[in-house]
Design a protein around this motif. Sequence first.
Motif, PDB file in Angstrom:
ATOM      1  N   ALA A  11       0.829  -1.193   0.000  1.00  0.00           N
ATOM      2  CA  ALA A  11       0.000   0.000   0.000  1.00  0.00           C
ATOM      3  C   ALA A  11       0.859   1.236   0.000  1.00  0.00           C
ATOM      4  CB  ALA A  11      -0.873   0.022   1.240  1.00  0.00           C
ATOM      5  N   VAL A  12       0.425   2.174  -0.767  1.00  0.00           N
ATOM      6  CA  VAL A  12       1.101   3.457  -0.764  1.00  0.00           C
ATOM      7  C   VAL A  12       0.053   4.543  -0.781  1.00  0.00           C
ATOM      8  CG1 VAL A  12       3.416   3.159  -1.692  1.00  0.00           C
ATOM      9  CG2 VAL A  12       1.471   2.876  -3.162  1.00  0.00           C
ATOM     10  N   LEU A  13       0.144   5.553   0.097  1.00  0.00           N
ATOM     11  CA  LEU A  13      -0.791   6.667   0.003  1.00  0.00           C
ATOM     12  C   LEU A  13      -0.843   7.784   0.983  1.00  0.00           C
ATOM     13  CD1 LEU A  13      -2.998   8.425  -0.827  1.00  0.00           C
ATOM     14  CD2 LEU A  13      -4.471   6.929   0.432  1.00  0.00           C
ATOM     15  N   VAL A  14      -2.028   8.205   1.131  1.00  0.00           N
ATOM     16  CA  VAL A  14      -2.526   9.519   1.417  1.00  0.00           C
ATOM     17  C   VAL A  14      -2.880  10.003   2.789  1.00  0.00           C
ATOM     18  CG1 VAL A  14      -4.763   8.763   1.254  1.00  0.00           C
ATOM     19  CG2 VAL A  14      -4.320  11.077   0.706  1.00  0.00           C
ATOM     20  N   MET A  15      -3.843  10.092   3.265  1.00  0.00           N
ATOM     21  CA  MET A  15      -4.476  11.002   4.180  1.00  0.00           C
ATOM     22  C   MET A  15      -3.633  11.449   5.333  1.00  0.00           C
ATOM     23  SD  MET A  15      -7.123  12.259   3.244  1.00  0.00           S
ATOM     24  CE  MET A  15      -6.209  13.364   3.560  1.00  0.00           C
ATOM     25  N   GLY A  16      -3.109  12.557   5.258  1.00  0.00           N
ATOM     26  CA  GLY A  16      -2.381  13.179   6.342  1.00  0.00           C
ATOM     27  C   GLY A  16      -3.397  13.699   7.293  1.00  0.00           C
ATOM     28  N   ALA A  17      -3.861  12.850   8.131  1.00  0.00           N
ATOM     29  CA  ALA A  17      -4.993  13.221   8.948  1.00  0.00           C
ATOM     30  C   ALA A  17      -4.568  13.663  10.335  1.00  0.00           C
ATOM     31  CB  ALA A  17      -5.944  12.033   9.048  1.00  0.00           C
ATOM     32  N   VAL A  30     -11.082  11.850  13.364  1.00  0.00           N
ATOM     33  CA  VAL A  30      -9.925  11.213  12.738  1.00  0.00           C
ATOM     34  C   VAL A  30      -8.983  10.701  13.820  1.00  0.00           C
ATOM     35  CG1 VAL A  30      -7.931  11.549  11.217  1.00  0.00           C
ATOM     36  CG2 VAL A  30     -10.072  12.755  10.751  1.00  0.00           C
ATOM     37  N   THR A  31      -8.542   9.455  13.663  1.00  0.00           N
ATOM     38  CA  THR A  31      -7.512   8.900  14.538  1.00  0.00           C
ATOM     39  C   THR A  31      -6.425   8.298  13.671  1.00  0.00           C
ATOM     40  OG1 THR A  31      -8.640   6.765  14.704  1.00  0.00           O
ATOM     41  CG2 THR A  31      -9.117   8.396  16.424  1.00  0.00           C
ATOM     42  N   ARG A  48       1.431   4.695   8.599  1.00  0.00           N
ATOM     43  CA  ARG A  48       0.385   5.015   9.571  1.00  0.00           C
ATOM     44  C   ARG A  48      -0.960   4.490   9.099  1.00  0.00           C
ATOM     45  NH1 ARG A  48      -1.916  10.810  10.663  1.00  0.00           N
ATOM     46  NH2 ARG A  48      -2.514  10.678  12.846  1.00  0.00           N
ATOM     47  N   GLU A  49      -1.753   3.993  10.028  1.00  0.00           N
ATOM     48  CA  GLU A  49      -3.139   3.661   9.718  1.00  0.00           C
ATOM     49  C   GLU A  49      -3.988   4.828  10.183  1.00  0.00           C
ATOM     50  OE1 GLU A  49      -5.254  -0.313   9.909  1.00  0.00           O
ATOM     51  OE2 GLU A  49      -6.036   0.690  11.712  1.00  0.00           O
ATOM     52  N   VAL A  50      -4.819   5.337   9.295  1.00  0.00           N
ATOM     53  CA  VAL A  50      -5.676   6.488   9.581  1.00  0.00           C
ATOM     54  C   VAL A  50      -7.129   6.036   9.465  1.00  0.00           C
ATOM     55  CG1 VAL A  50      -6.373   8.786   8.804  1.00  0.00           C
ATOM     56  CG2 VAL A  50      -3.961   8.116   8.701  1.00  0.00           C
ATOM     57  N   VAL A  51      -7.933   6.380  10.464  1.00  0.00           N
ATOM     58  CA  VAL A  51      -9.359   6.050  10.451  1.00  0.00           C
ATOM     59  C   VAL A  51     -10.148   7.359  10.517  1.00  0.00           C
ATOM     60  CG1 VAL A  51     -11.240   4.845  11.636  1.00  0.00           C
ATOM     61  CG2 VAL A  51      -8.921   3.847  11.612  1.00  0.00           C
ATOM     62  N   THR A 113     -19.788   4.219   6.793  1.00  0.00           N
ATOM     63  CA  THR A 113     -18.770   3.257   7.218  1.00  0.00           C
ATOM     64  C   THR A 113     -17.468   4.008   7.480  1.00  0.00           C
ATOM     65  OG1 THR A 113     -19.751   1.601   5.765  1.00  0.00           O
ATOM     66  CG2 THR A 113     -17.499   1.209   6.477  1.00  0.00           C
ATOM     67  N   PRO A 114     -16.738   3.652   8.529  1.00  0.00           N
ATOM     68  CA  PRO A 114     -15.438   4.311   8.730  1.00  0.00           C
ATOM     69  C   PRO A 114     -14.522   4.112   7.512  1.00  0.00           C
ATOM     70  CG  PRO A 114     -16.042   3.061  10.682  1.00  0.00           C
ATOM     71  CD  PRO A 114     -17.036   2.695   9.600  1.00  0.00           C
ATOM     72  N   VAL A 115     -13.768   5.144   7.188  1.00  0.00           N
ATOM     73  CA  VAL A 115     -12.726   5.047   6.170  1.00  0.00           C
ATOM     74  C   VAL A 115     -11.452   4.622   6.887  1.00  0.00           C
ATOM     75  CG1 VAL A 115     -11.267   6.351   4.571  1.00  0.00           C
ATOM     76  CG2 VAL A 115     -13.730   6.772   4.633  1.00  0.00           C
ATOM     77  N   VAL A 116     -10.807   3.577   6.375  1.00  0.00           N
ATOM     78  CA  VAL A 116      -9.540   3.120   6.932  1.00  0.00           C
ATOM     79  C   VAL A 116      -8.503   3.197   5.820  1.00  0.00           C
ATOM     80  CG1 VAL A 116      -8.300   1.235   8.056  1.00  0.00           C
ATOM     81  CG2 VAL A 116     -10.740   1.578   8.539  1.00  0.00           C
ATOM     82  N   LEU A 117      -7.418   3.921   6.086  1.00  0.00           N
ATOM     83  CA  LEU A 117      -6.348   4.129   5.113  1.00  0.00           C
ATOM     84  C   LEU A 117      -5.031   3.619   5.676  1.00  0.00           C
ATOM     85  CD1 LEU A 117      -7.160   7.899   4.489  1.00  0.00           C
ATOM     86  CD2 LEU A 117      -7.823   6.010   3.000  1.00  0.00           C
ATOM     87  N   THR A 118      -4.197   3.062   4.823  1.00  0.00           N
ATOM     88  CA  THR A 118      -2.804   2.808   5.174  1.00  0.00           C
ATOM     89  C   THR A 118      -2.009   3.855   4.398  1.00  0.00           C
ATOM     90  OG1 THR A 118      -3.171   0.458   5.497  1.00  0.00           O
ATOM     91  CG2 THR A 118      -0.901   1.177   5.137  1.00  0.00           C
TER      92      THR A 118
END
Length: 141
Positions: A11-17, A30-31, A48-51, A113-118
């Motif tokens: 996985a490669v990506l985004v959300m700088g939460a 956001v956590t 990081r895992e972002v929810v 539904t919660p969004v879960v990002l790696t």
Amino acid sequence: MSRLAASAGGAVLVMGALQGTAAATPGSGVTGTIVAQRTVGGTDYVLREVVIAPGGTTGWHFHDGPLRGVVKRGTLTHNAADCSVDGIYRHGDVIVELAGAGYVHVGRNLGSTPVVLTVLYTLPHGSPLSRDAPNPGCDFQ
């Protein structure tokens, strides 16, 4: 570094939460959990895992380095500083965010539904995960 990238499960990506300091548009719902981090030369790699909870938002922000990530669950709506939707990302989609104050954006969970990002952050050493930015004039958070 290859172990760190492999830890992302490809996985490669985004959300700088990361919610930043007191600014005009803090995130909500956001956590984030750091899974792994390493500094190589002058670059910090943070996995990081972002929810993002339903109705949650990252708040307007930007990053000092590029991000890459993957959506593990849910649907992320991503808006650019011109208020346009520049991406709707679902399970398995890869997200890429460019670096710098010229790439202010917000991520929102408009679903139930919660969004879960790696997310893999690639940042100059010592940089925060994200920097808050004011709402550029959009009629939503």
